[in-house]
Write an enzyme that holds these catalytic residues in place. Sequence first.
Site, PDB file in Angstrom:
ATOM      1  N   HIS A  92       0.830  -1.205   0.000  1.00 30.22           N
ATOM      2  CA  HIS A  92       0.000   0.000   0.000  1.00 30.22           C
ATOM      3  C   HIS A  92       0.867   1.260   0.000  1.00 30.22           C
ATOM      4  O   HIS A  92       0.448   2.330   0.439  1.00 30.22           O
ATOM      5  CB  HIS A  92      -1.010  -0.037   1.153  1.00 30.22           C
ATOM      6  CG  HIS A  92      -2.237  -0.780   0.740  1.00 30.22           C
ATOM      7  ND1 HIS A  92      -2.179  -2.034   0.199  1.00 30.22           N
ATOM      8  CD2 HIS A  92      -3.547  -0.440   0.732  1.00 30.22           C
ATOM      9  CE1 HIS A  92      -3.402  -2.440  -0.108  1.00 30.22           C
ATOM     10  NE2 HIS A  92      -4.252  -1.481   0.208  1.00 30.22           N
TER      11      HIS A  92
ATOM     12  N   ASP B  44      -6.146   4.771   9.655  1.00 33.22           N
ATOM     13  CA  ASP B  44      -7.537   4.899   9.193  1.00 33.22           C
ATOM     14  C   ASP B  44      -7.991   3.645   8.453  1.00 33.22           C
ATOM     15  O   ASP B  44      -9.166   3.306   8.462  1.00 33.22           O
ATOM     16  CB  ASP B  44      -7.654   6.083   8.219  1.00 33.22           C
ATOM     17  CG  ASP B  44      -7.459   7.401   8.932  1.00 33.22           C
ATOM     18  OD1 ASP B  44      -7.689   7.452  10.150  1.00 33.22           O
ATOM     19  OD2 ASP B  44      -7.073   8.379   8.271  1.00 33.22           O
TER      20      ASP B  44
ATOM     21  N   GLU C 112      -9.811  14.026  13.843  1.00 33.06           N
ATOM     22  CA  GLU C 112      -9.198  14.307  12.535  1.00 33.06           C
ATOM     23  C   GLU C 112      -9.924  15.516  11.946  1.00 33.06           C
ATOM     24  O   GLU C 112     -10.674  16.204  12.644  1.00 33.06           O
ATOM     25  CB  GLU C 112      -9.314  13.087  11.609  1.00 33.06           C
ATOM     26  CG  GLU C 112      -8.459  11.918  12.055  1.00 33.06           C
ATOM     27  CD  GLU C 112      -8.196  10.882  10.976  1.00 33.06           C
ATOM     28  OE1 GLU C 112      -8.631  11.082   9.825  1.00 33.06           O
ATOM     29  OE2 GLU C 112      -7.556   9.842  11.289  1.00 33.06           O
TER      30      GLU C 112
HETATM   31  P1  FAD Z   1       4.276  -2.026   2.036  1.00 32.58           P
HETATM   32  O1  FAD Z   1       3.795  -0.979   1.095  1.00 32.58           O
HETATM   33  O2  FAD Z   1       4.207  -3.413   1.581  1.00 32.58           O
HETATM   34  O3  FAD Z   1       5.762  -1.659   2.508  1.00 32.58           O
HETATM   35  C1  FAD Z   1       6.096  -0.337   2.873  1.00 32.58           C
HETATM   36  C2  FAD Z   1       7.574  -0.260   3.271  1.00 32.58           C
HETATM   37  O4  FAD Z   1       7.780  -1.010   4.454  1.00 32.58           O
HETATM   38  C3  FAD Z   1       8.525  -0.854   2.238  1.00 32.58           C
HETATM   39  O5  FAD Z   1       9.727  -0.141   2.271  1.00 32.58           O
HETATM   40  C4  FAD Z   1       8.715  -2.269   2.727  1.00 32.58           C
HETATM   41  O6  FAD Z   1       9.926  -2.832   2.275  1.00 32.58           O
HETATM   42  C5  FAD Z   1       8.701  -2.071   4.234  1.00 32.58           C
HETATM   43  N1  FAD Z   1       8.180  -3.228   4.952  1.00 32.58           N
HETATM   44  C6  FAD Z   1       7.037  -3.919   4.726  1.00 32.58           C
HETATM   45  N2  FAD Z   1       6.911  -4.911   5.632  1.00 32.58           N
HETATM   46  C7  FAD Z   1       7.987  -4.835   6.438  1.00 32.58           C
HETATM   47  C8  FAD Z   1       8.437  -5.572   7.561  1.00 32.58           C
HETATM   48  N3  FAD Z   1       7.755  -6.613   8.050  1.00 32.58           N
HETATM   49  N4  FAD Z   1       9.597  -5.208   8.153  1.00 32.58           N
HETATM   50  C9  FAD Z   1      10.324  -4.166   7.687  1.00 32.58           C
HETATM   51  N5  FAD Z   1       9.955  -3.446   6.620  1.00 32.58           N
HETATM   52  C10 FAD Z   1       8.796  -3.768   6.008  1.00 32.58           C
HETATM   53  N6  FAD Z   1      -0.611   5.412   6.917  1.00 32.58           N
HETATM   54  C11 FAD Z   1      -0.882   5.883   8.139  1.00 32.58           C
HETATM   55  O7  FAD Z   1       0.027   6.107   8.936  1.00 32.58           O
HETATM   56  N7  FAD Z   1      -2.163   6.117   8.522  1.00 32.58           N
HETATM   57  C12 FAD Z   1      -3.227   5.850   7.728  1.00 32.58           C
HETATM   58  O8  FAD Z   1      -4.364   6.066   8.116  1.00 32.58           O
HETATM   59  C13 FAD Z   1      -2.964   5.330   6.431  1.00 32.58           C
HETATM   60  N8  FAD Z   1      -3.975   5.016   5.603  1.00 32.58           N
HETATM   61  C14 FAD Z   1      -3.702   4.488   4.390  1.00 32.58           C
HETATM   62  C15 FAD Z   1      -4.776   4.137   3.568  1.00 32.58           C
HETATM   63  C16 FAD Z   1      -4.542   3.587   2.333  1.00 32.58           C
HETATM   64  C17 FAD Z   1      -5.717   3.202   1.457  1.00 32.58           C
HETATM   65  C18 FAD Z   1      -3.208   3.431   1.880  1.00 32.58           C
HETATM   66  C19 FAD Z   1      -2.948   2.902   0.511  1.00 32.58           C
HETATM   67  C20 FAD Z   1      -2.135   3.790   2.682  1.00 32.58           C
HETATM   68  C21 FAD Z   1      -2.371   4.317   3.944  1.00 32.58           C
HETATM   69  N9  FAD Z   1      -1.323   4.663   4.808  1.00 32.58           N
HETATM   70  C22 FAD Z   1      -1.614   5.139   6.052  1.00 32.58           C
HETATM   71  C23 FAD Z   1       0.074   4.490   4.423  1.00 32.58           C
HETATM   72  C24 FAD Z   1       0.578   3.147   4.951  1.00 32.58           C
HETATM   73  O9  FAD Z   1       0.765   3.178   6.349  1.00 32.58           O
HETATM   74  C25 FAD Z   1       1.922   2.740   4.374  1.00 32.58           C
HETATM   75  O10 FAD Z   1       1.875   2.811   2.995  1.00 32.58           O
HETATM   76  C26 FAD Z   1       2.291   1.319   4.829  1.00 32.58           C
HETATM   77  O11 FAD Z   1       3.621   1.089   4.511  1.00 32.58           O
HETATM   78  C27 FAD Z   1       1.429   0.300   4.161  1.00 32.58           C
HETATM   79  O12 FAD Z   1       1.655  -0.979   4.717  1.00 32.58           O
HETATM   80  P2  FAD Z   1       1.963  -2.183   3.754  1.00 32.58           P
HETATM   81  O13 FAD Z   1       1.838  -3.415   4.554  1.00 32.58           O
HETATM   82  O14 FAD Z   1       1.131  -2.126   2.532  1.00 32.58           O
HETATM   83  O15 FAD Z   1       3.494  -1.877   3.424  1.00 32.58           O
END
Ligand code: FAD
Length: 502
Positions: free
Chosen positions: A72, A138, A269
């Site tokens: 994400h 969120d 918020e």
């Molecule tokens: P990924 O996109 O898969 O990874 C993100 C980064 O973290 C990469 O660099 C990856 O290599 C690293 N990573 C992933 N897993 C691990 C692990 N286990 N150990 C170490 N590194 C790792 N953020 C907020 O703070 N608050 C919100 O309310 C919020 N809402 C969102 C809503 C949507 C619809 C979206 C798309 C994003 C939102 N975000 C929000 C942003 C979100 O927190 C970050 O994009 C987060 O990284 C997404 O988690 P993911 O599991 O998809 O990570």
Amino acid sequence: MANNITLPPNLQDKIHTDADAIKAASTDYGHIITQKPAAVLFPSSVEDLKTLIGFSFNSSVPYTVAAKGRAHSVHGEAMATNGVVVEMTSLSKNGSKRIVIGGDKASGFYADIGGEQQWIDVLNATLQKGLTAVSWTDYLYMTVGGTLSNAGISGQTHLKGPQINNVYELDVVTGTDFYSCVLRMSSMQRKGELVTCSKQVNSELFYAVLGGLGQFGIITRARIVLEPAKTKVKWFRLLYTDFDTFSKDQEKLIAVNERGSGEILNYLEGLLFMDPNSLDSFFLPEDRPRIASLIKRYGILYVLETASSYDDRTKHSVDKKLHQLFKSLSSLPNIYTRDVTYVEFLNRVHADELVLRKKGLWDVPHPWLHLFIPKSGIHAFHNGVFKNILLKKNFTTSLVLVYPMNRNKWDDNMSAVIPDEEIFYTAGFLDASWNWKVFDNKNKEILEFCDKAGIKVKKYVGYHDSKEEWINHFGSKWKTFQDRKNQFDPKKILSPGQKIFN
Ligand code: FAD
């Protein structure tokens, strides 16, 4: 061997190089960047991660490794060009949820959670024991490792701090053999190592990883703070036609909340509406014409969103306290209210996701921009960005979030970067469009404006185009960040998609 990189032979069964696996690991929620890895690892144990990283570390030509949670990210942060992407969610494919609840009333409750677990599963598992995490995002379909690599912010942050501030302990597979470094073993003997860290033990690694953008290790377990859960939530929206009054009331509420430890309101918020046709499903159909007419009249409608969780025991006292509190605010007279279950409230964005998916509007490019803005610059930001860029240049369909939080709820030892003022705001510009370049240019204009106006904003979950920009982003924290990288991932194996060291 895959695409000229040599991979660990003992992981052969779990490493995929087929077109489908590569395609899925080459894209993310942003749909802006495509970067192909050489291979994708579907681990079934933490041991697989140690093997993968250790093999790279000991190779004469190390390959990069990116943990991918739910991807994400919006600018390729979880990608690894010609490296290996690790599908973290495969760690729970065997049915095990890897969420274990422990502790007691006297010493406090906690949950041990696999880094690959999604927050929605954490919510469901903890509620079974009448408990809940204290700080959320969120949207809940993201992984624990993914949000802890950034910060994890939402309407509880002003009260409880971001998610990274509510972690007791982590297990992390680092980019080097932590223990053999300490024991001065030769590099050939080293292997990716699983290290347990906390504020007391291996604290440098603990602080590095939280908000560390995946640069120092892969989080395989996080022990997070839990508290007793309430069952219901009163959810409110208060309307303002003027930014000064809106932001003053937001700040007033976070101060009241701090004094009362969130006894009354535990979420705050704010959002902007600039298009009468873009009202979301919170507002009932019969209320919409009135609200739409306010938008037409004033251009921007500022919406303070807050919530109070309660249960049968506190049902009556909550209403009385809220009534008193809202009387002290300067919003328009009508307060819009919904009474929902605790799960409905925390999982509220999923309802929007389902609607967008149905319309084919979820898997489109997302040129998002998230900023932290120091309080001293928020009024200039409002005039320069909300009024003169968004409104004047017709970016009125954007979903824009804006709300304040306190610096004292963050731990400065952690890698996450925030403005250097006690109160700062977050502003999220959450656009979705196939025509993403237009929005990307708008985002650049916003950043240029801040630069010229001397507003020292920091990007949250944001990418930077060059190393210089990253150095500027980290400011006084850069040296520590770089030193920690050299200590925990000296060969720059991890999370290359962030483009900080690679
Ligand atoms: P990924 O996109 O898969 O990874 C993100 C980064 O973290 C990469 O660099 C990856 O290599 C690293 N990573 C992933 N897993 C691990 C692990 N286990 N150990 C170490 N590194 C790792 N953020 C907020 O703070 N608050 C919100 O309310 C919020 N809402 C969102 C809503 C949507 C619809 C979206 C798309 C994003 C939102 N975000 C929000 C942003 C979100 O927190 C970050 O994009 C987060 O990284 C997404 O988690 P993911 O599991 O998809 O990570």
